[in-house]
Motif scaffolding. Structure first.
Motif, PDB file in Angstrom:
ATOM      1  N   PHE A 212       0.862  -1.173   0.000  1.00  0.00           N
ATOM      2  CA  PHE A 212       0.000   0.000   0.000  1.00  0.00           C
ATOM      3  C   PHE A 212       0.903   1.228   0.000  1.00  0.00           C
ATOM      4  CE2 PHE A 212      -2.471  -3.385   1.861  1.00  0.00           C
ATOM      5  CZ  PHE A 212      -3.678  -3.261   1.199  1.00  0.00           C
ATOM      6  N   SER A 213       0.813   2.027  -1.043  1.00  0.00           N
ATOM      7  CA  SER A 213       1.656   3.214  -1.199  1.00  0.00           C
ATOM      8  C   SER A 213       0.886   4.448  -0.771  1.00  0.00           C
ATOM      9  CB  SER A 213       2.107   3.345  -2.656  1.00  0.00           C
ATOM     10  OG  SER A 213       2.949   2.286  -3.002  1.00  0.00           O
ATOM     11  N   TYR A 214       1.365   5.066   0.291  1.00  0.00           N
ATOM     12  CA  TYR A 214       0.727   6.241   0.858  1.00  0.00           C
ATOM     13  C   TYR A 214       1.506   7.483   0.428  1.00  0.00           C
ATOM     14  CZ  TYR A 214      -1.229   9.365   4.401  1.00  0.00           C
ATOM     15  OH  TYR A 214      -1.854  10.401   5.044  1.00  0.00           O
ATOM     16  N   ALA A 215       0.814   8.406  -0.210  1.00  0.00           N
ATOM     17  CA  ALA A 215       1.421   9.672  -0.635  1.00  0.00           C
ATOM     18  C   ALA A 215       0.324  10.715  -0.763  1.00  0.00           C
ATOM     19  CB  ALA A 215       2.135   9.495  -1.968  1.00  0.00           C
TER      20      ALA A 215
ATOM     21  N   PRO B  47      10.955  -4.302  -6.979  1.00  0.00           N
ATOM     22  CA  PRO B  47       9.932  -4.003  -7.966  1.00  0.00           C
ATOM     23  C   PRO B  47       8.537  -4.489  -7.544  1.00  0.00           C
ATOM     24  CG  PRO B  47      11.861  -4.906  -9.009  1.00  0.00           C
ATOM     25  CD  PRO B  47      12.039  -5.089  -7.532  1.00  0.00           C
ATOM     26  N   SER B  48       7.525  -3.772  -7.950  1.00  0.00           N
ATOM     27  CA  SER B  48       6.147  -4.206  -7.714  1.00  0.00           C
ATOM     28  C   SER B  48       5.341  -3.929  -8.981  1.00  0.00           C
ATOM     29  CB  SER B  48       5.540  -3.492  -6.518  1.00  0.00           C
ATOM     30  OG  SER B  48       5.475  -2.105  -6.730  1.00  0.00           O
ATOM     31  N   ILE B  49       4.229  -4.618  -9.144  1.00  0.00           N
ATOM     32  CA  ILE B  49       3.371  -4.381 -10.302  1.00  0.00           C
ATOM     33  C   ILE B  49       1.936  -4.208  -9.825  1.00  0.00           C
ATOM     34  CG2 ILE B  49       4.855  -5.693 -11.870  1.00  0.00           C
ATOM     35  CD1 ILE B  49       2.823  -7.996 -11.639  1.00  0.00           C
ATOM     36  N   GLY B  50       1.053  -3.965 -10.740  1.00  0.00           N
ATOM     37  CA  GLY B  50      -0.358  -3.849 -10.409  1.00  0.00           C
ATOM     38  C   GLY B  50      -0.717  -2.550  -9.742  1.00  0.00           C
ATOM     39  N   CYS B  51       0.108  -1.523  -9.901  1.00  0.00           N
ATOM     40  CA  CYS B  51      -0.211  -0.228  -9.299  1.00  0.00           C
ATOM     41  C   CYS B  51      -1.455   0.350  -9.955  1.00  0.00           C
ATOM     42  CB  CYS B  51       0.954   0.743  -9.459  1.00  0.00           C
ATOM     43  SG  CYS B  51       2.412   0.241  -8.558  1.00  0.00           S
ATOM     44  N   ARG B  52      -2.310   0.923  -9.153  1.00  0.00           N
ATOM     45  CA  ARG B  52      -3.516   1.548  -9.695  1.00  0.00           C
ATOM     46  C   ARG B  52      -3.916   2.733  -8.847  1.00  0.00           C
ATOM     47  NH1 ARG B  52      -4.257  -3.582  -8.645  1.00  0.00           N
ATOM     48  NH2 ARG B  52      -5.454  -4.311  -6.898  1.00  0.00           N
TER      49      ARG B  52
ATOM     50  N   GLY C 277       0.209  -2.155  -4.966  1.00  0.00           N
ATOM     51  CA  GLY C 277       1.022  -2.981  -5.849  1.00  0.00           C
ATOM     52  C   GLY C 277       1.241  -4.351  -5.239  1.00  0.00           C
ATOM     53  N   ARG C 278       1.826  -5.227  -6.017  1.00  0.00           N
ATOM     54  CA  ARG C 278       2.144  -6.571  -5.566  1.00  0.00           C
ATOM     55  C   ARG C 278       3.629  -6.809  -5.846  1.00  0.00           C
ATOM     56  NH1 ARG C 278      -1.136 -10.530  -3.980  1.00  0.00           N
ATOM     57  NH2 ARG C 278      -2.980  -9.535  -4.842  1.00  0.00           N
ATOM     58  N   VAL C 279       4.364  -7.298  -4.841  1.00  0.00           N
ATOM     59  CA  VAL C 279       5.783  -7.572  -4.990  1.00  0.00           C
ATOM     60  C   VAL C 279       5.971  -8.673  -6.032  1.00  0.00           C
ATOM     61  CG1 VAL C 279       7.864  -8.394  -3.801  1.00  0.00           C
ATOM     62  CG2 VAL C 279       6.254  -6.877  -2.609  1.00  0.00           C
TER      63      VAL C 279
END
Length: 96
Positions: free
Chosen positions: A50-53, A91-96, A61-63
């Motif tokens: 979970f990216s908090y900004a 790296p992670s993917i699935g960012c939305r 994302g998923r590792v």
């Protein structure tokens, strides 16, 4: 069962999300170990991030692979000029 990780993005939020990776210096400016790098080393493929900004969970994302040592990304430019150039990247993917 996947783990869940929380990342507080500050100065390099856009570069990390656009590049689909996480990056943290291995050591603090005083030479002490960096807790955030140590935590990234515990993330495993399949774990959620979970990216908090900007006062919100902006991306999830998923590792995709274990953290490994890599130089500071050139897209950071002058941001974090005091950071070591060698650090961990996860790296992670699935960012939305």
């Amino acid at each position: 069962m996947p783990e869940y990780w929380w990342v507080n993005h500050k100065q390099t939020f856009r570069q990390e999300i656009d590049g689909q990776y996480l990056w943290s210096p291995k050591r603090k400016s005083n030479g002490a170990r960096n807790e955030f790098y140590d935590t990234m080393r515990r993330a495993n493929p399949g774990d959620l991030v979970f990216s908090y900004a900007n006062q919100a969970i902006s991306y999830v994302g998923r590792v995709t692979q274990l953290a490994f040592t890599a130089p500071k990304p050139p897209e950071f430019g002058d941001t974090g000029a005091y950071w070591s150039n060698e650090a961990g990247i996860c790296p992670s993917i699935g960012c939305r």
